[in-house]
Design an enzyme around this catalytic site. Structure first.
Site, mmCIF file in Angstrom:
data_model
loop_
_atom_site.group_PDB
_atom_site.id
_atom_site.type_symbol
_atom_site.label_atom_id
_atom_site.label_comp_id
_atom_site.label_asym_id
_atom_site.label_seq_id
_atom_site.Cartn_x
_atom_site.Cartn_y
_atom_site.Cartn_z
ATOM 1 C CG HIS A 38 33.977 11.970 26.402
ATOM 2 N ND1 HIS A 38 34.446 12.998 25.608
ATOM 3 C CD2 HIS A 38 33.747 10.939 25.559
ATOM 4 C CE1 HIS A 38 34.475 12.603 24.343
ATOM 5 N NE2 HIS A 38 34.065 11.345 24.287
ATOM 6 C CG HIS A 108 40.200 5.691 24.227
ATOM 7 N ND1 HIS A 108 39.281 4.861 23.625
ATOM 8 C CD2 HIS A 108 40.194 6.844 23.521
ATOM 9 C CE1 HIS A 108 38.760 5.470 22.583
ATOM 10 N NE2 HIS A 108 39.285 6.696 22.500
#
Length: 167
Positions: A38, A108
């Site tokens: 995620h 990220h």
């Protein structure tokens, strides 16, 4: 109280594209399984789901969906990750609460962890994934996630989903 964070969950075909680029990892890194991949927008810590959901709904109302793309690998101390491109991602993260964190927001997707004292373990992957680029996708929803400790690592569950306005 569960630990909560908000995130963008990549579509299945993007997850498959990343998994294909990794092949059969290994190399002494602790790889995150694809079902936990995620892009965190904001971390809230232990919190009440209903209270945070109401707060987040208010903050995300009227926010536009964003174009997102995963790109080359990089590292934080002890973490191998893919960079995330999308010019509207940082404002979305700040709306979701990332601006309350002490460190600057860096979008990220965590791929693996490694001992901080052994940064060379990730060097192969930063080189191997230097040219990686996923397809772009329109992130049309933000997930409020719970994180629960379990043997083998945390289990993430979607507690609520907030639709973003189409562009």
């Amino acid at each position: 109280m569960p630990v909560l964070f908000s995130a963008l969950v990549p579509p299945d075909d993007v997850v498959e594209q990343v998994a294909a680029a990794l092949g059969e990892p290994g190399d002494g890194l602790r790889w995150e399984p694809p079902e936990r991949w995620h892009v965190t927008l904001a971390y809230y810590g232990p919190d009440d789901v209903e209270t945070r959901a109401a707060w987040l709904a208010d903050r995300l109302t009227g926010r536009a969906s964003v174009d997102v793309r995963l790109e080359k690998a990089a590292t934080f101390p002890g973490v191998l990750w893919l960079t995330v491109a999308g010019s509207e991602l940082t404002p979305l993260a700040h709306a979701a609460g990332a601006d309350a964190e002490a460190r600057p927001y860096t979008a990220h997707l965590t791929l693996a962890r490694f001992p901080r004292e052994e940064p060379g373990l990730a060097a192969r992957w930063t080189e191997e994934l230097a040219g990686f680029t996923s397809r772009s996708w329109r992130a049309a929803e933000v997930a409020l996630m719970t994180s629960e400790r379990e043997p083998g690592g945390p289990r993430y569950r979607v507690a609520r989903v907030f639709e973003l306005d189409g562009a």
